[in-house]
Design a protein around this motif. Structure first.
Motif, PDB file in Angstrom:
ATOM      1  N   ALA A  68       0.867  -1.181   0.152  1.00 29.04           N
ATOM      2  CA  ALA A  68       0.375  -0.024   0.176  1.00 29.04           C
ATOM      3  C   ALA A  68       0.766   1.652   0.015  1.00 29.04           C
ATOM      4  O   ALA A  68       0.053   2.878   0.008  1.00 29.04           O
ATOM      5  N   LEU A  69       1.874   1.085  -0.022  1.00 32.78           N
ATOM      6  CA  LEU A  69       2.567   2.459   0.547  1.00 32.78           C
ATOM      7  C   LEU A  69       2.656   3.519  -0.648  1.00 32.78           C
ATOM      8  O   LEU A  69       3.164   4.450  -1.014  1.00 32.78           O
ATOM      9  N   PRO A  70       3.083   2.419  -2.178  1.00 28.33           N
ATOM     10  CA  PRO A  70       3.043   3.774  -3.387  1.00 28.33           C
ATOM     11  C   PRO A  70       1.521   4.716  -3.221  1.00 28.33           C
ATOM     12  O   PRO A  70       2.017   6.345  -3.834  1.00 28.33           O
ATOM     13  N   ALA A  71       0.735   4.269  -3.052  1.00 23.90           N
ATOM     14  CA  ALA A  71      -0.731   4.601  -2.830  1.00 23.90           C
ATOM     15  C   ALA A  71      -0.456   5.778  -1.583  1.00 23.90           C
ATOM     16  O   ALA A  71      -0.854   6.954  -2.030  1.00 23.90           O
ATOM     17  N   MET A  72      -0.214   4.855  -0.144  1.00 25.14           N
ATOM     18  CA  MET A  72       0.207   6.415   0.012  1.00 25.14           C
ATOM     19  C   MET A  72       1.076   7.618   0.299  1.00 25.14           C
ATOM     20  O   MET A  72       1.147   8.173   0.583  1.00 25.14           O
ATOM     21  N   LEU A  73       2.340   7.892  -0.471  1.00 21.25           N
ATOM     22  CA  LEU A  73       2.969   8.531  -1.138  1.00 21.25           C
ATOM     23  C   LEU A  73       2.463   9.160  -2.075  1.00 21.25           C
ATOM     24  O   LEU A  73       2.473  10.970  -1.652  1.00 21.25           O
ATOM     25  N   ALA A  74       0.955   8.969  -2.531  1.00 19.64           N
ATOM     26  CA  ALA A  74       0.436  10.167  -3.175  1.00 19.64           C
ATOM     27  C   ALA A  74      -0.238  11.794  -1.933  1.00 19.64           C
ATOM     28  O   ALA A  74      -0.827  12.642  -2.519  1.00 19.64           O
ATOM     29  N   ARG A  75       0.160  10.523  -0.475  1.00 19.58           N
ATOM     30  CA  ARG A  75      -0.504  12.039  -0.085  1.00 19.58           C
ATOM     31  C   ARG A  75       0.093  11.871   1.776  1.00 19.58           C
ATOM     32  O   ARG A  75       0.512  11.304   2.190  1.00 19.58           O
ATOM     33  N   PRO A  76       1.425  12.994   0.909  1.00 18.79           N
ATOM     34  CA  PRO A  76       2.394  13.128   1.441  1.00 18.79           C
ATOM     35  C   PRO A  76       2.052  13.836   3.237  1.00 18.79           C
ATOM     36  O   PRO A  76       2.714  13.191   4.283  1.00 18.79           O
ATOM     37  N   ASP A  77       0.738  14.330   3.314  1.00 17.38           N
ATOM     38  CA  ASP A  77       0.168  14.822   4.909  1.00 17.38           C
ATOM     39  C   ASP A  77      -0.023  13.491   5.394  1.00 17.38           C
ATOM     40  O   ASP A  77      -0.232  12.926   6.773  1.00 17.38           O
ATOM     41  N   ILE A  78      -1.191  12.688   4.771  1.00 18.23           N
ATOM     42  CA  ILE A  78      -1.489  11.657   5.619  1.00 18.23           C
ATOM     43  C   ILE A  78      -0.295  10.744   5.964  1.00 18.23           C
ATOM     44  O   ILE A  78      -0.333   9.387   6.975  1.00 18.23           O
ATOM     45  N   LEU A  79       0.673  10.395   5.164  1.00 22.29           N
ATOM     46  CA  LEU A  79       1.446   9.942   5.587  1.00 22.29           C
ATOM     47  C   LEU A  79       2.887  10.276   6.976  1.00 22.29           C
ATOM     48  O   LEU A  79       2.660   9.000   7.675  1.00 22.29           O
TER      49      LEU A  79
ATOM     50  N   ALA B 116     -20.245   6.558   1.531  1.00 23.79           N
ATOM     51  CA  ALA B 116     -21.476   5.646   1.137  1.00 23.79           C
ATOM     52  C   ALA B 116     -21.644   5.277   0.163  1.00 23.79           C
ATOM     53  O   ALA B 116     -22.113   4.025  -0.967  1.00 23.79           O
ATOM     54  N   ALA B 117     -20.430   5.467  -0.584  1.00 25.45           N
ATOM     55  CA  ALA B 117     -20.460   5.028  -2.272  1.00 25.45           C
ATOM     56  C   ALA B 117     -19.561   4.576  -2.462  1.00 25.45           C
ATOM     57  O   ALA B 117     -18.477   3.479  -4.026  1.00 25.45           O
ATOM     58  N   GLY B 118     -18.383   4.207  -1.900  1.00 26.24           N
ATOM     59  CA  GLY B 118     -17.129   3.382  -1.766  1.00 26.24           C
ATOM     60  C   GLY B 118     -16.503   3.017  -0.815  1.00 26.24           C
ATOM     61  O   GLY B 118     -15.973   4.610  -0.880  1.00 26.24           O
ATOM     62  N   ILE B 119     -15.817   3.011   0.033  1.00 26.42           N
ATOM     63  CA  ILE B 119     -14.998   2.970   1.039  1.00 26.42           C
ATOM     64  C   ILE B 119     -13.708   3.803   0.622  1.00 26.42           C
ATOM     65  O   ILE B 119     -12.998   3.355  -0.501  1.00 26.42           O
ATOM     66  N   ALA B 120     -13.564   4.931   1.188  1.00 30.22           N
ATOM     67  CA  ALA B 120     -12.434   6.101   0.190  1.00 30.22           C
ATOM     68  C   ALA B 120     -11.561   6.830   0.800  1.00 30.22           C
ATOM     69  O   ALA B 120     -10.518   7.079   0.454  1.00 30.22           O
ATOM     70  N   GLY B 121     -12.064   6.893   2.168  1.00 32.80           N
ATOM     71  CA  GLY B 121     -11.028   8.578   3.199  1.00 32.80           C
ATOM     72  C   GLY B 121     -11.655   9.204   3.332  1.00 32.80           C
ATOM     73  O   GLY B 121     -12.900   9.677   2.389  1.00 32.80           O
TER      74      GLY B 121
ATOM     75  N   ARG C  41      -9.068  16.485  -8.023  1.00 36.36           N
ATOM     76  CA  ARG C  41      -8.519  16.192  -5.887  1.00 36.36           C
ATOM     77  C   ARG C  41      -9.121  14.784  -6.240  1.00 36.36           C
ATOM     78  O   ARG C  41      -8.900  14.176  -4.967  1.00 36.36           O
ATOM     79  N   HIS C  42     -10.303  14.849  -6.643  1.00 34.25           N
ATOM     80  CA  HIS C  42     -11.268  13.266  -6.098  1.00 34.25           C
ATOM     81  C   HIS C  42      -9.567  12.339  -5.755  1.00 34.25           C
ATOM     82  O   HIS C  42     -10.097  10.630  -5.758  1.00 34.25           O
ATOM     83  N   ALA C  43     -10.091  12.271  -7.491  1.00 34.52           N
ATOM     84  CA  ALA C  43      -9.166  11.097  -7.926  1.00 34.52           C
ATOM     85  C   ALA C  43      -7.714  10.947  -7.343  1.00 34.52           C
ATOM     86  O   ALA C  43      -7.298   9.671  -6.900  1.00 34.52           O
ATOM     87  N   ARG C  44      -7.087  11.767  -6.837  1.00 33.86           N
ATOM     88  CA  ARG C  44      -5.609  11.557  -6.316  1.00 33.86           C
ATOM     89  C   ARG C  44      -5.808  11.510  -4.665  1.00 33.86           C
ATOM     90  O   ARG C  44      -5.396  10.488  -4.261  1.00 33.86           O
ATOM     91  N   ALA C  45      -7.413  12.180  -4.155  1.00 33.11           N
ATOM     92  CA  ALA C  45      -7.393  11.414  -2.643  1.00 33.11           C
ATOM     93  C   ALA C  45      -7.403  10.125  -2.289  1.00 33.11           C
ATOM     94  O   ALA C  45      -7.869   9.022  -1.978  1.00 33.11           O
ATOM     95  N   ALA C  46      -8.560   9.607  -3.630  1.00 32.37           N
ATOM     96  CA  ALA C  46      -9.123   8.361  -3.918  1.00 32.37           C
ATOM     97  C   ALA C  46      -8.614   7.182  -3.699  1.00 32.37           C
ATOM     98  O   ALA C  46      -8.217   6.207  -3.029  1.00 32.37           O
ATOM     99  N   ARG C  47      -7.103   7.450  -4.489  1.00 30.01           N
ATOM    100  CA  ARG C  47      -6.367   6.252  -4.806  1.00 30.01           C
ATOM    101  C   ARG C  47      -5.518   6.122  -3.004  1.00 30.01           C
ATOM    102  O   ARG C  47      -5.201   4.018  -2.820  1.00 30.01           O
ATOM    103  N   PHE C  48      -6.009   6.477  -2.448  1.00 31.48           N
ATOM    104  CA  PHE C  48      -4.356   6.263  -0.968  1.00 31.48           C
ATOM    105  C   PHE C  48      -5.859   5.511   0.086  1.00 31.48           C
ATOM    106  O   PHE C  48      -6.101   4.584   0.423  1.00 31.48           O
ATOM    107  N   GLY C  49      -7.363   6.131  -0.228  1.00 27.37           N
ATOM    108  CA  GLY C  49      -8.090   5.409   0.002  1.00 27.37           C
ATOM    109  C   GLY C  49      -8.755   3.893  -0.408  1.00 27.37           C
ATOM    110  O   GLY C  49      -8.510   3.079   0.764  1.00 27.37           O
ATOM    111  N   HIS C  50      -8.150   4.089  -1.468  1.00 31.92           N
ATOM    112  CA  HIS C  50      -9.393   2.571  -1.662  1.00 31.92           C
ATOM    113  C   HIS C  50      -7.359   1.982  -1.784  1.00 31.92           C
ATOM    114  O   HIS C  50      -7.857   0.352  -1.539  1.00 31.92           O
TER     115      HIS C  50
END
Length: 472
Positions: free
Chosen positions: A186-197, A306-311, A347-356
């Motif tokens: 899951a680490l590569p997806a985490m790198l897309a959100r350095p703040d959450i990482l 509610a539309a699918g877990i993404a955070g 913005r949603h596509a970028r954030a959803a990558r981490f959430g998925h």
């Protein structure tokens, strides 16, 4: 009855941002939530005024609530929605009694329900969900227990563990069904959100500094009361979550906080007969939508988890996206919304990558459910065991609604929100059919348990209208 252009159900980050975006575009918007303050589970407001908290989540929640207070959105907080009709009439009960509103469009931001895969002793007092532990820590500023064991899977394990330590509690262990390899993938997806990482690394450092034992690729198999405390039994497990033979570890604690992921709350979209699909990675059954959250029902949107877990981060962007799309569909400044829509989509596509990536860590594992013992309770409301579910299947039950009729599984106050996911998995496993084949519980009104008094209000016998007798 009041008419609006748009009604939004749920005041978490998805719902609030949908309401704000639509309102800023010129729509008359109403927002409903059963909590007394906006923010949802992640940005939950403290229960008591003056509570200090310098966390990023608290700051984000306060900013969200301030933006809502300054907007033109009609916010009905502390209101429990119990019915939604096909023409988008919303019936709710609040501090002042019953309330009904209608709208031209509806956005459902109902969030999720926590999943707990049953095990021996999971209904024992002192065993709570990770979500409940989060509420105690964030809102009530109360420790789940003096000593706590955190178990399950997904990022909420680290959040609850770090929150417990920060509040001064003693953590006796973290039991994770996932292994270190799962987190590395899951680490590569985490790198897309350095703040959450960065936040995750801060949690990991606090846990490591506390010398808390970490039981990776382990599962909780039993909790037994021992005096006023709980003895938890842990076992190694395979990638599918199936307990393996080997040394069983024993941990003595005051509280066990456990959770095995989240399932999207789809009661309203099912009630309104939107088309749904099953996705294990998305958390279960979800409404079929386009990128903006638009469902198969005209002017019905579903956003956030509610539309699918993404955070939470993805939920906020998804809400903005749906609010703008709804405003354009209803004819509010249509042309000028296109640039904002494009930005929100990116913005949603970028954030959803981490959430998925996080959602995959929380997905229901087949072997985990298969290992449930026959005498273990699946439906807490009606005390239905795994053995009774298997017996109903052997007697001819072929979908979850037949199972409900024959065993009462899912007929209690939670209406299957707690047991439905696991019960359906057991039925599909017993029948050896795909999960989609056994369906999902039918949604019915009232959406939440209601007292008659809440709907009728205070009255005396003289208030009841009695028609005049018919002439003889």
């Amino acid at each position: 009855m009041t008419d609006y252009d748009l009604i939004v159900l749920g005041a978490g980050p998805a719902g609030v941002n949908a309401a704000l975006a639509a309102s800023a575009a010129g729509l008359r918007v109403a927002l409903f939530d059963e909590n007394r303050a906006a923010g949802g589970q992640v940005y939950r407001a403290p229960a008591f005024a003056g509570t200090t908290d310098d966390s990023a989540e608290r700051q984000a929640g306060d900013a969200l609530r301030e933006a809502l207070a300054k907007s033109r959105v009609s916010a009905f907080l502390g209101h429990q929605v119990w019915a939604v009709t096909a023409d988008f009439q919303v019936d709710a009960v609040g501090p002042q009694g019953s309330l009904s509103c209608t709208s031209r469009a509806l956005v459902v931001a109902s969030g999720t329900t926590e999943r707990v895969v049953p095990f021996e002793g999971w209904t024992t007092p002192g065993v709570i969900g990770l979500a409940a532990a989060t509420i105690l820590l964030k809102s009530q500023k109360v420790l789940p227990g003096k000593t706590t064991l955190v178990a399950g899977c997904g990022p909420l394990l680290a959040a609850v563990a770090a929150g417990t330590l920060k509040a001064g509690g003693e953590l006796r262990g973290i039991v994770d069904v996932a292994g270190f390899g799962d987190w590395l993938r899951a680490l590569p997806a985490m790198l897309a959100r350095p703040d959450i990482l960065r936040q995750g690394l801060a949690w990991a450092w606090a846990i490591r500094r506390s010398r808390t034992p970490l039981y990776a690729r382990h599962t909780l198999v039993r909790v037994i009361p021992e005096g006023e405390r709980l003895r938890a039994e842990l076992a190694p497990c395979d990638r599918a979550g199936r307990a393996l033979p080997g040394e069983r570890k024993q941990v003595l604690v005051d509280c066990v906080a456990v959770g095995h992921g989240l399932t999207p709350a789809t009661e309203i979209t099912r009630l309104l007969h939107a088309r749904h699909r099953y996705s294990r990675k998305a958390g279960g059954w979800v409404a079929i939508t386009d990128d903006c959250g638009r469902t198969s029902r005209e002017r019905l949107y579903v956003v956030g988890d509610a539309a699918g877990i993404a955070g939470a981060a993805a939920a906020a962007e998804h809400g903005t996206l749906a609010g703008l799309a709804c405003a354009r569909e209803l004819g509010a400044a249509a042309g000028s919304l296109d640039p904002a829509l494009g930005q929100a989509q990116r913005r949603h596509a970028r954030a959803a990558r981490f959430g998925h990536a996080m959602a995959r860590l929380m997905a229901l594992r087949e072997g985990h459910v298969q290992g449930i013992a026959a005498d273990t309770i699946i439906c807490r409301c009606e005390d239905v065991t795994r053995g009774e579910i298997d017996a109903a299947c052997d007697a001819g039950a072929r979908d979850v609604n037949q199972l409900k009729a024959w065993t009462r599984c899912g007929m209690g106050p939670c209406q299957g929100r707690t047991c439905g996911d696991v019960a359906a998995e057991l039925l599909a496993t017993r029948l050896d059919v795909p999960r989609e084949a056994v369906g999902i519980f039918s949604a019915r009104t009232p959406l939440r348990p209601m007292t008659v008094g809440a709907l009728t209000g205070a009255f005396v016998y003289a208030d009841i209208p009695i028609p005049k007798a018919a002439p003889l």
